[in-house]
Write an enzyme that holds these catalytic residues in place. Structure first.
Site, short mmCIF file in Angstrom:
data_model
loop_
_atom_site.label_atom_id
_atom_site.label_comp_id
_atom_site.label_asym_id
_atom_site.label_seq_id
_atom_site.Cartn_x
_atom_site.Cartn_y
_atom_site.Cartn_z
N ASP A 1 -3.17 -2.65 10.59
CA ASP A 1 -3.54 -4.05 10.69
C ASP A 1 -4.44 -4.40 9.52
O ASP A 1 -5.33 -3.63 9.16
CB ASP A 1 -4.29 -4.29 12.01
N LYS B 1 -3.61 3.42 -2.78
CA LYS B 1 -4.93 4.03 -2.92
C LYS B 1 -4.90 5.42 -2.31
O LYS B 1 -4.31 5.65 -1.26
CB LYS B 1 -6.00 3.20 -2.19
N ASP C 1 0.82 -1.19 0.00
CA ASP C 1 0.00 0.00 0.00
C ASP C 1 0.86 1.25 0.00
O ASP C 1 2.05 1.21 0.36
CB ASP C 1 -0.90 0.02 1.24
N MET D 1 -9.68 7.88 8.59
CA MET D 1 -9.99 8.46 7.28
C MET D 1 -11.06 9.55 7.38
O MET D 1 -11.94 9.66 6.54
CB MET D 1 -10.43 7.36 6.30
#
Length: 258
Positions: free
Chosen positions: A95, A62, A40, A174
Site C-alpha cells: 500500500d 530501491k 518499484d 524491513m
C-alpha cells in the site's frame, strides 16, 4: 500517447503484496489508462505482466543502501511526466501509505501543481497474514496491532515499550537485516525472550515461507533459514496461529485480473 479527456496526472497505485490477483479492480483499470508506469523493484512480475504492451516503464527500484533514483528525484520525475500530458501510474508494492513513501510523492505532486490520486493496495502485512491463516487480531490473543519499520535510523534510541506484549501484535517491515538488533531492542524494552514470533517470507507468492520461533531466536532463525527480503516479522501470540506451511497459497484458486 493515449487519448485523454483529462490532462496529465499521477495515480499512486498499491500493487499489493505480490500476487497479481490481489490487485484491486481500480488499480487494474488505472494500469489500462497509463502512458508511463513508474514502478518499484518489489512489484511482482505477475503484476507487471498486467501493464499493457507499449506502455513506457521506468524502474525506480530501491535496495538497502542502493537506490536507482533518490526520493526527491522520483517526485520530480512524476511531476515532469504529468506536466508533459501523461497519465503516470506510480506502482508501489503493498500500500502506498504504509512505509511506501506515498505521502512524500503526493506532496511533490501537490507542490508541482499536478492532479494526483491514490489507489490503496493490500499491504504485505494483511496479505501475508491472510495467506498464512494468521489473524493479526483475535478475541483470545490480540486487540491492538502496531506496524513499525525495522530499518529506522537510531533504533537504539527509540522507545518500543508497549508495542508488543499481552494482547498486542507487532508487525515489523524491513527487519531481516537487523533481526538481531530488533530482538535485543524488544527484550531490552521489556518483552519476554519467549514471546512467539513468525517470519513471513515472500508473502502471497507461490514460494512463501512461514517460519516460527521465539523472540530470543529471531536473529538465529533468519540466519539458519537464509531468510531474504521481502519478509515480515510478526511478534506476539498470534504468531502461533495459522498454517504451518504453504497450504493457504498452494491450494488457492487464482482469480485472474482482466
Amino acid at each position: 500517447m493515449n487519448s485523454h479527456v483529462n490532462p496529465g496526472r499521477v495515480i499512486l497505485v498499491g500493487a499489493g503484496p505480490g500476487a497479481a490477483d490481489l490487485l484491486t479492480i481500480r488499480a487494474a483499470r488505472a494500469l489500462a489508462l497509463a502512458d508511463v508506469v513508474v514502478h518499484d523493484g518489489l512489484v511482482g512480475g505477475d503484476v507487471m505482466a498486467l501493464v499493457p504492451a507499449g506502455i513506457r516503464l521506468v524502474s525506480v527500484a530501491k535496495r538497502r543502501d542502493r537506490h536507482t533514483m533518490q526520493q526527491d528525484a522520483i517526485g520530480d520525475l512524476l511531476v515532469a511526466e504529468a506536466r508533459a500530458g501523461n497519465v503516470v501510474v506510480r506502482l508501489k508494492g503493498g500500500d502506498p501509505f504504509i512505509f511506501g513513501r506515498g505521502g512524500e510523492e503526493v506532496s511533490a505532486c501537490v507542490a508541482g501543481g499536478v492532479p494526483v490520486e491514490v489507489i490503496p493496495g493490500i499491504s504485505s502485512a494483511l496479505g501475508g497474514a491472510a495467506a498464512a491463516f494468521m489473524p493479526l487480531t483475535h478475541r483470545d490473543h490480540a486487540s491492538i496491532v502496531s506496524f513499525v519499520a525495522g530499518e529506522c535510523r537510531g533504533l537504539a534510541n527509540q522507545d518500543w515499550t508497549g508495542l508488543a506484549g499481552k494482547g498486542r501484535t507487532l508487525v515489523i517491515y524491513m527487519g531481516v537485516t537487523g533481526a538481531d538488533r530488533i530482538a535485543e531492542k524488544l527484550i531490552a524494552d521489556g518483552l519476554s525472550p519467549d514471546t512467539p514470533i513468525a517470519i513471513l517470507e515472500r508473502a502471497t507468492q507461490p514460494d512463501m515461507r512461514v517460519l516460527r520461533s521465539v523472540l530470543a531466536d529471531l536473529g538465529g532463525a533468519v540466519l539458519r533459514e537464509l531468510v531474504k527480503s521481502p519478509a515480515l516479522i510478526i511478534v506476539g501470540d498470534v504468531a502461533t496461529l495459522g498454517a504451518d506451511a504453504l497450504t493457504s497459497i498452494t491450494k488457492a484458486v487464482p482469480c485472474p485480473v482482466s
